[in-house]
Design an enzyme around this catalytic site. Structure first.
Site, short mmCIF file in Angstrom:
data_model
loop_
_atom_site.label_atom_id
_atom_site.label_comp_id
_atom_site.label_asym_id
_atom_site.label_seq_id
_atom_site.Cartn_x
_atom_site.Cartn_y
_atom_site.Cartn_z
N THR A 334 44.49 46.73 51.14
CA THR A 334 43.33 47.47 51.64
C THR A 334 43.27 47.47 53.16
OG1 THR A 334 42.22 46.67 49.67
CG2 THR A 334 40.81 47.56 51.38
N THR A 352 41.81 52.04 50.43
CA THR A 352 42.93 51.25 49.91
C THR A 352 43.86 52.07 49.03
OG1 THR A 352 43.46 49.20 48.72
CG2 THR A 352 41.65 50.52 47.85
N GLY A 416 41.71 42.47 51.80
CA GLY A 416 42.15 41.20 51.27
C GLY A 416 41.70 40.91 49.86
N GLY A 417 41.33 41.94 49.08
CA GLY A 417 41.01 41.73 47.69
C GLY A 417 39.86 40.76 47.49
#
Length: 518
Positions: A334, A352, A416-417
């Site tokens: 992302t 993303t 970074g999820g």
């Protein structure tokens, strides 16, 4: 007893400069080049949405592994005139012909990002069956239609020229392409661009920067300049995208494209320390962020400096909030950026492809690198987030805008999820609880609590903080390295409540990141 020292990946002190103070506006995010594009649009009289559109398209040219025309996202916009924040949802949606039976489980644990059970051939992870309907162009088109002021074609001009110049090759490009090379090599249209001669591109000492051609992407952006955003979904360009998808074996149809719409929706709002915190709505990490802030509210923070008690409180709140949230994956490709303009309009935009290089499939003729949004779904049947045709999965994005006393204060978010939420929550607390400015907040070491049993901490934290975390939790040291990214990569812009000056910060561990002031 002889104890071996832990391996240290980088013996470095990482710092990034702020954007300085500007009254004309600031753009901050993960690519200096794209943020400069946004700042140039502000300097030419554009507003925050104009700058966001220009910067977003530019990212497709200079940071293609993170986002692009084949991606999805969420945008928050706060109008200085009305004081109202709106969200634009251009999130992932499964194609109507996606067949859950086509994702048979092997019985083994998967190895890509999420911890899902492995699917035969990793069809949900990469390749043409991993495509979700791309919403990026629709989202930017809707934002511009409702809130933009400058000409659409002009806003895309710099992106078109950047794509025509090509992707710059330096060590970061080499590292990113090398990390995805084994899968990129499976798809000829991708390998032709990103693996010239069959290998990741590399820079040579003492030579000028070289650039990789990006296939048909420049022509695609030129067509969007001329015909507008809907051509991606309903016009001649949509037909070419559909034919591209057919050629590579995907199930995304012309009807999927024509039926896709980005949506104007209400953000999820909460109150914290006298501030209004607007974040992305249901389906994102926004509601979970609100829950974290709710859990932090009873804690009495020391105003200056985050101490051991602060980090224990962060860990407790994050663990509790994640326990209430449906388990979801920790994708890593992302990107996030923010804009504040001279009027005080603000944008927080997270976009993303999901994994690095998304599906790893570049469409042969149009040059669009497609997302792998199907990987957001749980491949196990019968669950709330299971694969289903036409369905929208749960995502991790968390763009956030904060105002206080009816005046805009900051826009913030991260890539970074699963690590996005902890980063955004801590930065908000650093500013609202501890009185930090952005430069101090962004250089304050953080922890990460992403739903598992462990609490990761940056060894740069003070000894008493590390000791308190180790006593209370299953804590482990995790360096904040340039690569791999062990923590989220945040960015933010802020308006000084006293002076009205705008400033911005980007993540110190992200090599290309920057905050650029007008």
């Amino acid at each position: 007893m002889i104890r071996l020292p832990l391996h240290t990946t980088q013996n470095l002190v990482l710092r990034k400069p702020t954007a300085g103070t500007s009254f004309g506006g600031v753009v901050s995010g993960q690519s200096h080049v794209a943020m400069q594009v946004g700042a140039d649009v502000l300097a030419e009289g554009g507003n925050a949405i104009d700058a966001a559109v220009a910067a977003s398209f530019a990212l497709a040219a200079v940071e293609p592994w993170n986002s692009g025309l084949g991606g999805i996202g969420f945008l928050l916009y706060r109008s200085a005139e009305t004081g109202k924040t709106v969200a634009i949802d251009f999130g992932p949606q499964a194609p109507a012909n996606l067949d859950p039976a086509g994702f048979k489980l092997t019985g083994r644990k998967g190895g890509d990002l999420f911890g899902w059970p492995e699917v035969e051939g990793d069809r949900n992870v990469h390749g043409p069956l991993s495509f979700a309907i791309p919403g990026q162009v629709a989202g930017l088109g809707l934002a511009h239609e409702n809130f933009g002021t400058l000409d659409w074609a002009m806003l895309l001009e710099r992106a078109a020229r950047l794509v025509e110049r090509g992707l710059p090759v330096d060590y970061w490009t080499t590292l990113k392409t090398a990390s995805a090379a084994p899968v990129l090599a499976r798809y000829p249209s991708s390998a032709r661009i990103y693996l010239p001669g069959g290998f990741p591109p590399s820079a040579e000492t003492g030579t000028a920067t070289k650039f990789l051609g990006m296939g048909g992407l420049a022509t695609t952006i030129r067509r969007l300049q001329l015909k507008g955003a809907r051509d991606f979904y309903e016009g001649a360009l949509a037909r070419d995208i559909y034919e591209d998808v057919l050629e590579v074996g995907g199930v995304l149809t012309a009807e999927d494209l024509a039926g896709y719409r980005a949506k104007l929706v209400e953000p999820h709002r909460t109150r914290y320390r006298g501030a209004d915190v607007d974040c992305a709505p249901v389906g994102t990490a926004g509601p979970t962020l609100a829950r974290v802030l709710e859990l932090l509210t009873p804690h009495v923070f020391r105003h200056f400096g985050a101490d051991a008690a602060s980090f224990v409180a962060y860990a407790d709140a994050l663990r509790a909030a994640y326990a209430e949230r449906l388990a979801e994956p920790p994708g890593t490709s992302t990107t996030h950026f923010n804009v504040v303009d001279r009027h005080g309009n603000m944008v927080a935009l997270t976009q993303t492809l999901l994994s690095i290089f998304g599906s790893r499939v570049v469409l042969p003729a149009t040059g669009v690198l497609m997302n792998n949004g199907v990987m957001w779904f749980d491949p196990r049947p019968g669950r709330a987030n299971s694969i289903a045709p036409g369905k929208r999965p749960l995502t991790n994005m968390c763009p956030t805008i904060v105002s206080r006393g009816g005046r805009p204060l900051m826009a913030v978010g991260a890539s970074g999820g699963r690590r996005i939420l902890p980063a955004v929550a801590q930065i908000l607390s650093f500013v609202l609880d501890h009185g930090m400015d952005l430069e101090t907040a962004f250089h304050q070491p953080r922890i990460d609590v992403s739903g598992g049993p462990a609490v990761d901490y940056d060894p740069a934290l003070a000894l008493d903080v590390r000791a308190a975390l180790t006593r209370r939790f299953q804590a482990r040291a995790q360096e904040a390295t340039i690569y791999p990214s062990q923590y989220a990569c945040p960015s933010a812009v802020m308006i000084d409540p006293q002076t009205g000056g705008r400033t911005g910060m980007s993540d110190a561990t992200s090599p290309w990141s920057a905050a650029v002031a007008v």
